[in-house]
Design a protein around this motif. Sequence first.
Motif, PDB file in Angstrom:
ATOM      1  N   LEU A  54       0.816  -1.208   0.000  1.00  0.00           N
ATOM      2  CA  LEU A  54       0.000   0.000   0.000  1.00  0.00           C
ATOM      3  C   LEU A  54       0.850   1.258   0.000  1.00  0.00           C
ATOM      4  N   ASP A  55       1.992   1.232   0.680  1.00  0.00           N
ATOM      5  CA  ASP A  55       2.799   2.448   0.729  1.00  0.00           C
ATOM      6  C   ASP A  55       4.249   2.212   0.340  1.00  0.00           C
ATOM      7  N   GLN A  56       4.566   1.020  -0.265  1.00  0.00           N
ATOM      8  CA  GLN A  56       5.937   0.714  -0.640  1.00  0.00           C
ATOM      9  C   GLN A  56       6.023   0.292  -2.104  1.00  0.00           C
ATOM     10  N   ARG A  57       5.184   0.845  -2.956  1.00  0.00           N
ATOM     11  CA  ARG A  57       5.206   0.485  -4.368  1.00  0.00           C
ATOM     12  C   ARG A  57       6.532   0.894  -4.992  1.00  0.00           C
ATOM     13  N   ARG A  58       6.998   0.092  -5.912  1.00  0.00           N
ATOM     14  CA  ARG A  58       8.279   0.351  -6.561  1.00  0.00           C
ATOM     15  C   ARG A  58       8.062   0.423  -8.065  1.00  0.00           C
ATOM     16  N   ASP A  59       8.932   1.189  -8.725  1.00  0.00           N
ATOM     17  CA  ASP A  59       8.843   1.308 -10.174  1.00  0.00           C
ATOM     18  C   ASP A  59      10.254   1.446 -10.722  1.00  0.00           C
ATOM     19  N   THR A  60      10.356   1.421 -12.046  1.00  0.00           N
ATOM     20  CA  THR A  60      11.667   1.431 -12.706  1.00  0.00           C
ATOM     21  C   THR A  60      12.013   2.821 -13.205  1.00  0.00           C
ATOM     22  N   CYS A  61      13.261   3.214 -12.990  1.00  0.00           N
ATOM     23  CA  CYS A  61      13.764   4.488 -13.516  1.00  0.00           C
ATOM     24  C   CYS A  61      13.958   4.356 -15.016  1.00  0.00           C
ATOM     25  N   ASP A  62      13.463   5.327 -15.792  1.00  0.00           N
ATOM     26  CA  ASP A  62      13.610   5.287 -17.249  1.00  0.00           C
ATOM     27  C   ASP A  62      15.050   5.536 -17.683  1.00  0.00           C
ATOM     28  N   CYS A  64      18.428   4.759 -15.632  1.00  0.00           N
ATOM     29  CA  CYS A  64      19.343   3.663 -15.315  1.00  0.00           C
ATOM     30  C   CYS A  64      18.649   2.309 -15.257  1.00  0.00           C
ATOM     31  N   THR A  65      17.318   2.296 -15.348  1.00  0.00           N
ATOM     32  CA  THR A  65      16.475   1.095 -15.299  1.00  0.00           C
ATOM     33  C   THR A  65      16.513   0.405 -13.943  1.00  0.00           C
ATOM     34  N   GLY A  66      17.051   1.080 -12.919  1.00  0.00           N
ATOM     35  CA  GLY A  66      17.031   0.521 -11.575  1.00  0.00           C
ATOM     36  C   GLY A  66      15.633   0.611 -10.974  1.00  0.00           C
ATOM     37  N   THR A  67      15.388  -0.155  -9.917  1.00  0.00           N
ATOM     38  CA  THR A  67      14.089  -0.163  -9.253  1.00  0.00           C
ATOM     39  C   THR A  67      14.155   0.668  -7.984  1.00  0.00           C
ATOM     40  N   PHE A  68      13.190   1.584  -7.823  1.00  0.00           N
ATOM     41  CA  PHE A  68      13.171   2.505  -6.689  1.00  0.00           C
ATOM     42  C   PHE A  68      11.762   2.598  -6.132  1.00  0.00           C
ATOM     43  N   LEU A  69      11.655   3.089  -4.892  1.00  0.00           N
ATOM     44  CA  LEU A  69      10.347   3.407  -4.355  1.00  0.00           C
ATOM     45  C   LEU A  69       9.705   4.488  -5.212  1.00  0.00           C
TER      46      LEU A  69
END
Length: 229
Positions: A54-62, A64-69
Amino acid sequence: MAVVGDKRVGCDGCGRTVALEELTTVTMPDGQQVVCCPDCEPHARAAAQKGGSLDQRRDTCDGCTGTFLVAELEDVVLDDGTVLTCCPSCASEAPTGDDDDTASTDTDGPADAGTATGPESADDAQYRCTQCHEQVSEEPFCVTTIDDRTERLCAECKANAEDRGIVATVEMRKTKAREILGVEPDVTDDELRAVYHEQVKRAHPDRKSGSKSAFQLVTDAYERLQDDD
């Protein structure tokens, strides 16, 4: 999570206090457990299935393609209107209209070495997929994601986004709109208006040749071609 007496507990979703026996514990992919009322439980389980809490969704940086909150990412709008979602490091290095890739987008100047030649050089930036960053020869899809981000995706990345269940809407492409109305890319506003009036009359539900869906399709195509985007 607030407890009222021994019988009522606060829902982690909406915050309402409800009877303890009505609450359900849902475990998110990151191990976090949330306590939900009957109304919030389906949403929590859907979030868990999609890989985010609910409050820790992660997505990919366009970049470096790393995954971040999601909270750490920010949207960067380029001069051509392309929207990139970047981590803080990539956001600080995002290209502007004065940098390498966009320096050759002046429509009056000659194409630079290493870029597309002729009139296509002005379209390089807007025809670059914001997900895989590959240049595409056909118009990208303007996609709005479920978290209200705007992306311009190639056909493959659009299909992948749909498979992941993160697509909210897909805007009609201008190439499709021109195909529906039967006009060329260099159509003038007056010509476009005249074609629309002719087509929309034929597509009107009150006519034998028309239907509600055809009428809506013609109208959507006309409105799409009126957009500056």
